[in-house]
Design an enzyme around this catalytic site. Sequence first.
Site, PDB file in Angstrom:
ATOM      1  N   GLU A 187       0.846  -1.193   0.000  1.00  0.00           N
ATOM      2  CA  GLU A 187       0.000   0.000   0.000  1.00  0.00           C
ATOM      3  C   GLU A 187       0.879   1.240   0.000  1.00  0.00           C
ATOM      4  O   GLU A 187       1.879   1.284   0.719  1.00  0.00           O
ATOM      5  CB  GLU A 187      -0.864  -0.021   1.273  1.00  0.00           C
ATOM      6  CG  GLU A 187      -1.695   1.229   1.479  1.00  0.00           C
ATOM      7  CD  GLU A 187      -2.338   1.281   2.853  1.00  0.00           C
ATOM      8  OE1 GLU A 187      -3.325   0.570   3.099  1.00  0.00           O
ATOM      9  OE2 GLU A 187      -1.853   2.071   3.698  1.00  0.00           O
ATOM     10  N   HIS A 239      -8.309   3.026  -2.910  1.00  0.00           N
ATOM     11  CA  HIS A 239      -9.263   2.907  -1.807  1.00  0.00           C
ATOM     12  C   HIS A 239     -10.391   3.898  -2.049  1.00  0.00           C
ATOM     13  O   HIS A 239     -10.133   5.076  -2.330  1.00  0.00           O
ATOM     14  CB  HIS A 239      -8.575   3.219  -0.478  1.00  0.00           C
ATOM     15  CG  HIS A 239      -7.524   2.214  -0.109  1.00  0.00           C
ATOM     16  ND1 HIS A 239      -6.845   2.246   1.084  1.00  0.00           N
ATOM     17  CD2 HIS A 239      -7.045   1.135  -0.804  1.00  0.00           C
ATOM     18  CE1 HIS A 239      -5.991   1.221   1.116  1.00  0.00           C
ATOM     19  NE2 HIS A 239      -6.085   0.548  -0.017  1.00  0.00           N
TER      20      HIS A 239
HETATM   21  P1  FAD Z   1     -17.165  -0.129   8.490  1.00  0.00           P
HETATM   22  O1  FAD Z   1     -17.247  -1.472   7.878  1.00  0.00           O
HETATM   23  O2  FAD Z   1     -18.229   0.845   8.174  1.00  0.00           O
HETATM   24  O3  FAD Z   1     -17.077  -0.364  10.068  1.00  0.00           O
HETATM   25  C1  FAD Z   1     -16.911   0.721  10.983  1.00  0.00           C
HETATM   26  C2  FAD Z   1     -17.526   0.334  12.327  1.00  0.00           C
HETATM   27  O4  FAD Z   1     -18.941   0.232  12.209  1.00  0.00           O
HETATM   28  C3  FAD Z   1     -17.086  -1.018  12.845  1.00  0.00           C
HETATM   29  O5  FAD Z   1     -17.015  -0.951  14.231  1.00  0.00           O
HETATM   30  C4  FAD Z   1     -18.170  -1.989  12.405  1.00  0.00           C
HETATM   31  O6  FAD Z   1     -18.283  -3.108  13.268  1.00  0.00           O
HETATM   32  C5  FAD Z   1     -19.400  -1.102  12.465  1.00  0.00           C
HETATM   33  N1  FAD Z   1     -20.355  -1.384  11.391  1.00  0.00           N
HETATM   34  C6  FAD Z   1     -20.078  -1.591  10.085  1.00  0.00           C
HETATM   35  N2  FAD Z   1     -21.191  -1.755   9.365  1.00  0.00           N
HETATM   36  C7  FAD Z   1     -22.199  -1.651  10.242  1.00  0.00           C
HETATM   37  C8  FAD Z   1     -23.595  -1.700  10.108  1.00  0.00           C
HETATM   38  N3  FAD Z   1     -24.183  -1.909   8.910  1.00  0.00           N
HETATM   39  N4  FAD Z   1     -24.357  -1.511  11.220  1.00  0.00           N
HETATM   40  C9  FAD Z   1     -23.770  -1.285  12.418  1.00  0.00           C
HETATM   41  N5  FAD Z   1     -22.424  -1.235  12.607  1.00  0.00           N
HETATM   42  C10 FAD Z   1     -21.665  -1.405  11.529  1.00  0.00           C
HETATM   43  N6  FAD Z   1      -8.991   4.887   6.110  1.00  0.00           N
HETATM   44  C11 FAD Z   1      -8.976   5.935   5.238  1.00  0.00           C
HETATM   45  O7  FAD Z   1      -9.504   7.001   5.573  1.00  0.00           O
HETATM   46  N7  FAD Z   1      -8.370   5.821   4.019  1.00  0.00           N
HETATM   47  C12 FAD Z   1      -7.787   4.675   3.595  1.00  0.00           C
HETATM   48  O8  FAD Z   1      -7.253   4.618   2.490  1.00  0.00           O
HETATM   49  C13 FAD Z   1      -7.805   3.541   4.474  1.00  0.00           C
HETATM   50  N8  FAD Z   1      -7.278   2.360   4.109  1.00  0.00           N
HETATM   51  C14 FAD Z   1      -7.395   1.267   4.946  1.00  0.00           C
HETATM   52  C15 FAD Z   1      -6.917   0.022   4.509  1.00  0.00           C
HETATM   53  C16 FAD Z   1      -7.026  -1.104   5.332  1.00  0.00           C
HETATM   54  C17 FAD Z   1      -6.523  -2.442   4.838  1.00  0.00           C
HETATM   55  C18 FAD Z   1      -7.596  -0.971   6.627  1.00  0.00           C
HETATM   56  C19 FAD Z   1      -7.683  -2.164   7.549  1.00  0.00           C
HETATM   57  C20 FAD Z   1      -8.078   0.260   7.060  1.00  0.00           C
HETATM   58  C21 FAD Z   1      -7.996   1.386   6.227  1.00  0.00           C
HETATM   59  N9  FAD Z   1      -8.495   2.635   6.605  1.00  0.00           N
HETATM   60  C22 FAD Z   1      -8.445   3.707   5.752  1.00  0.00           C
HETATM   61  C23 FAD Z   1      -9.071   2.825   7.937  1.00  0.00           C
HETATM   62  C24 FAD Z   1     -10.593   2.541   7.955  1.00  0.00           C
HETATM   63  O9  FAD Z   1     -11.252   3.404   7.063  1.00  0.00           O
HETATM   64  C25 FAD Z   1     -11.082   2.779   9.377  1.00  0.00           C
HETATM   65  O10 FAD Z   1     -10.635   1.726  10.192  1.00  0.00           O
HETATM   66  C26 FAD Z   1     -12.572   3.021   9.553  1.00  0.00           C
HETATM   67  O11 FAD Z   1     -12.766   3.507  10.869  1.00  0.00           O
HETATM   68  C27 FAD Z   1     -13.434   1.790   9.359  1.00  0.00           C
HETATM   69  O12 FAD Z   1     -13.514   1.397   8.046  1.00  0.00           O
HETATM   70  P2  FAD Z   1     -14.373   0.110   7.623  1.00  0.00           P
HETATM   71  O13 FAD Z   1     -14.415   0.056   6.172  1.00  0.00           O
HETATM   72  O14 FAD Z   1     -13.921  -1.082   8.370  1.00  0.00           O
HETATM   73  O15 FAD Z   1     -15.806   0.590   8.187  1.00  0.00           O
END
Ligand code: FAD
Length: 317
Positions: free
Chosen positions: A18, A94
């Site tokens: 990345e 992303h």
């Molecule tokens: P979600 O899946 O939306 O989850 C967020 C929280 O909400 C979790 O606690 C989950 O359990 C809960 N949740 C999810 N869906 C629901 C639902 N339908 N109902 C109720 N609760 C729910 N961040 C950036 O800003 N830019 C990047 O480029 C970036 N790259 C990343 C790459 C990787 C490999 C990883 C692991 C993380 C990256 N992040 C990035 C960080 C990430 O965006 C954060 O960790 C963010 O807080 C959560 O993203 P997510 O897609 O897991 O969110």
Amino acid sequence: MSVIDTINSNQGASFSFEVLPPIKGNGTGGLFSTIDKLREFNPRYINITTHRSEYVYKDLGNGLMQRQRVRRRPGTIAIAAAIQNKYNIPVVPHIVCSGNNREDLEYMLLDLQFLGISDLLVLRGDKAKDESSFKPTGDGPVHATDLIDQINRFNDGFFFDGTPIKVPGTPFQYGVACYPEKHEEAANLEADMQVLKKKEEMGAQYAITQLFYDNKKYFDFVEKAKAIGINIPIIPGIKPLNKLTQLTVIPKTFHCDLPEALYKEASQCKTDEEVYQVGIEWTVQQCRELLENGAPSLHFYTANAVDSVCEIAKQLY
Ligand code: FAD
């Protein structure tokens, strides 16, 4: 070859990494020299992060401060296209809910189609630094699953307002994030894993983990995932320690534990150079154990760690 085909093609310990888009105004030189260094290890794909705008306060010099919107690292999609053109390596930009409304996201999807980029990592994205919790932008998606829904509708040939797309392009394929040590906001690991299961059911083809240092956490997570019917590959996200300050910053920022043995060794170091060496040794062992025990491939976070990642890749590949 798409990312999922690469992962499934059983080519052994495949390597991906990345990168961050350059800081606004810095040009592409630094980023391309990073890729030049890592290219010798035959990366199967390169992820490009997305960074939302932040608000900063500018001193106007008359006793007043002005709130200004600043985006330090714009250009994810353009940089992805530039990497694809220059290196002919599959790119995975992303795409995040953070800072985007539905229309913004739709235009991004159109741009990506025009550029021939169809592999994405779909995420909610980080909250704004000045907010205590994540807030969607306008009618923008709240969770990664809401954004997946928009992408799936786009793949099915519909804009978000229901209008049919006259000439639908190549459908998007995507991976998602997962958290062996639980996402910071999730009530518990099981609830967070149900979210991952839902993402798979909606179409996610693989998941990349948040960085971790304790393999047991990863192996337990993979086992629990299988037990609840998650079948997509779970790719370990790896970042070597290389600075003394990271001993406190990393657990706080990424909500992961440093295993006692690693912490003990690193905390006895007097300089960043010593930590750099400890980080390399730990990560090489960590990666070997992951691969010996069935990890589908390794994905490296290279931010501020390009030299360590090169050294580790040299020992592994
Ligand atoms: P979600 O899946 O939306 O989850 C967020 C929280 O909400 C979790 O606690 C989950 O359990 C809960 N949740 C999810 N869906 C629901 C639902 N339908 N109902 C109720 N609760 C729910 N961040 C950036 O800003 N830019 C990047 O480029 C970036 N790259 C990343 C790459 C990787 C490999 C990883 C692991 C993380 C990256 N992040 C990035 C960080 C990430 O965006 C954060 O960790 C963010 O807080 C959560 O993203 P997510 O897609 O897991 O969110």
